[in-house]
Design a protein around this motif. Structure first.
Motif, PDB file in Angstrom:
ATOM      1  N   ASN A  22      -3.251 -25.566  18.593  1.00 40.23           N
ATOM      2  CA  ASN A  22      -4.244 -24.294  18.227  1.00 40.23           C
ATOM      3  C   ASN A  22      -4.685 -24.594  17.057  1.00 40.23           C
ATOM      4  O   ASN A  22      -6.029 -24.654  16.755  1.00 40.23           O
ATOM      5  CB  ASN A  22      -3.764 -22.871  18.356  1.00 40.23           C
ATOM      6  CG  ASN A  22      -3.360 -22.571  19.739  1.00 40.23           C
ATOM      7  OD1 ASN A  22      -4.085 -22.840  20.709  1.00 40.23           O
ATOM      8  ND2 ASN A  22      -2.583 -21.534  20.083  1.00 40.23           N
ATOM      9  N   ALA A  23      -3.758 -25.006  15.904  1.00 42.36           N
ATOM     10  CA  ALA A  23      -4.402 -25.531  14.523  1.00 42.36           C
ATOM     11  C   ALA A  23      -5.173 -26.634  14.537  1.00 42.36           C
ATOM     12  O   ALA A  23      -6.259 -26.798  13.862  1.00 42.36           O
ATOM     13  CB  ALA A  23      -3.141 -25.336  13.670  1.00 42.36           C
ATOM     14  N   LEU A  24      -4.664 -27.502  15.288  1.00 38.76           N
ATOM     15  CA  LEU A  24      -5.589 -28.862  15.368  1.00 38.76           C
ATOM     16  C   LEU A  24      -6.898 -28.633  15.785  1.00 38.76           C
ATOM     17  O   LEU A  24      -7.926 -29.242  15.377  1.00 38.76           O
ATOM     18  CB  LEU A  24      -4.717 -29.944  16.018  1.00 38.76           C
ATOM     19  CG  LEU A  24      -5.319 -31.309  16.154  1.00 38.76           C
ATOM     20  CD1 LEU A  24      -5.683 -31.597  14.697  1.00 38.76           C
ATOM     21  CD2 LEU A  24      -4.363 -32.134  16.812  1.00 38.76           C
ATOM     22  N   LEU A  25      -7.036 -27.938  17.050  1.00 35.94           N
ATOM     23  CA  LEU A  25      -8.323 -27.611  17.631  1.00 35.94           C
ATOM     24  C   LEU A  25      -9.179 -26.857  16.817  1.00 35.94           C
ATOM     25  O   LEU A  25     -10.435 -27.037  16.771  1.00 35.94           O
ATOM     26  CB  LEU A  25      -7.983 -26.981  18.945  1.00 35.94           C
ATOM     27  CG  LEU A  25      -7.430 -27.764  20.247  1.00 35.94           C
ATOM     28  CD1 LEU A  25      -7.254 -27.011  21.487  1.00 35.94           C
ATOM     29  CD2 LEU A  25      -8.360 -29.008  20.479  1.00 35.94           C
ATOM     30  N   ARG A  26      -8.667 -25.905  16.165  1.00 36.71           N
ATOM     31  CA  ARG A  26      -9.542 -25.101  15.120  1.00 36.71           C
ATOM     32  C   ARG A  26     -10.096 -25.888  14.013  1.00 36.71           C
ATOM     33  O   ARG A  26     -11.199 -25.601  13.624  1.00 36.71           O
ATOM     34  CB  ARG A  26      -8.597 -24.009  14.367  1.00 36.71           C
ATOM     35  CG  ARG A  26      -8.328 -22.751  15.473  1.00 36.71           C
ATOM     36  CD  ARG A  26      -8.192 -21.653  14.664  1.00 36.71           C
ATOM     37  NE  ARG A  26      -6.828 -21.915  13.931  1.00 36.71           N
ATOM     38  CZ  ARG A  26      -5.486 -21.550  14.524  1.00 36.71           C
ATOM     39  NH1 ARG A  26      -5.552 -21.300  15.687  1.00 36.71           N
ATOM     40  NH2 ARG A  26      -4.438 -21.870  13.760  1.00 36.71           N
TER      41      ARG A  26
END
Length: 233
Positions: A118-122
Motif C-alpha cells: 500500500n505504501a509503495l503504491l501510494r
C-alpha cells in the motif's frame, strides 16, 4: 472494486497461496507465476500494477527478472518488491540497484507486506492507491472525502476522517495515544491525550452503526489498531 493487479512470482506454492489470499482480501486482483519465464510472459500479456518477486525462484533468477522488467517499456516503471531470505546488505543493495523499489526479508508478516504494498503504491502510483483506501468492508475515497461501510455511506467529522485514514493506511498496527496525537492532530497540538479516546468512541459509533462488527481493537496499555473483526478479542 479492484485496487489493481498484482503479479506474484513465487515457486513456493504455500507462500504463493498465502500471498494470494491476503492480497485478494485487500481487493487486489492476483496473478501468479512459478518461474521467471512465466512472469515475463504474463507481464508482457498484461502489465501488472505491482510485482512481488521472489529472488530465489528456479531458472531465471529474480534479479534477472527484475532487470528485464525494467528494460521492457510497458513494465519499466511498474513497482517491484523483492522477497528474499537473503539478509546481507550487499544483496539488498544489489536488488535495489537492479531496479527493485522495496525489499522484504523472509520470514515476514503478511500484514507488514500488505502495508509495504500500500505504501509503495501510494508513493509511485498515487492515482491507483491514493484515492481509495480499503480494509475489509470499509472503503474511503480520500479525494471525494467519502466513506462507505458494507456499501452504505458513513458520516464522519473531519477529525474522525483523518483518524480512520491513518488506521486504513496502517492496518493491523497498534498506535499509542501519543503517536495518534502526533500523526492525526500534529506534533504541535496542545490537545490532551484523553481526547484521542473521545474521537475513537465517535469513530466506532459512526462506522459500526447499530449492528456491524467492531474493527477497532483496543490494546490495553498500548493503544488502538484497525483489525478485521475476527482478530478482536
Amino acid at each position: 472494486m479492484s485496487r489493481g493487479r498484482v503479479l506474484v512470482v513465487e515457486d513456493d506454492a504455500a507462500l504463493a497461496e498465502l500471498l494470494d489470499w491476503h492480497l485478494s482480501r485487500e481487493h487486489f486482483d492476483v496473478e501468479r507465476a512459478i518461474n521467471g519465464e512465466e512472469a515475463l510472459l504474463l507481464a508482457r500479456e498484461s502489465t501488472p500494477d505491482l510485482v512481488l518477486l521472489d529472488w530465489m525462484i528456479e531458472g531465471l533468477s529474480g534479479i534477472e527478472v527484475c532487470r528485464r522488467l525494467r528494460r521492457m517499456p510497458d513494465t519499466a516503471k511498474v513497482p517491484i518488491i523483492m522477497l528474499t531470505a537473503r539478509t546481507d546488505e550487499a544483496d539488498r543493495i544489489r536488488g535495489l540497484e537492479t531496479g527493485a523499489d522495496d525489499y522484504v526479508s523472509k520470514p515476514f508478516s503478511p500484514k507488514e507486506l500488505i502495508a509495504r504494498v500500500n505504501a509503495l503504491l501510494r508513493r509511485v502510483r498515487p492515482a491507483l492507491a491514493g484515492e481509495q483506501l480499503v480494509f475489509e468492508d470499509i472503503a474511503m475515497d480520500t479525494v471525494g472525502h467519502k466513506v462507505h461501510r458494507a456499501g452504505k455511506p458513513v458520516a464522519l467529522g473531519p477529525t474522525e476522517f483523518r483518524l480512520l485514514r491513518h488506521f486504513l493506511e496502517h492496518p493491523g498496527r497498534v498506535f499509542s495515544r501519543e503517536r495518534l496525537l502526533d500523526s492525526v492532530w500534529g506534533r504541535d497540538s496542545e490537545i490532551e491525550i484523553r481526547t484521542v479516546d473521545v474521537h475513537i468512541r465517535r469513530l466506532r459509533k459512526a462506522i459500526n452503526g447499530e449492528d456491524l462488527p467492531d474493527v477497532i481493537r483496543t490494546v490495553r496499555s498500548a493503544g488502538y489498531a484497525l483489525d478485521k473483526a475476527g482478530d478482536i478479542a
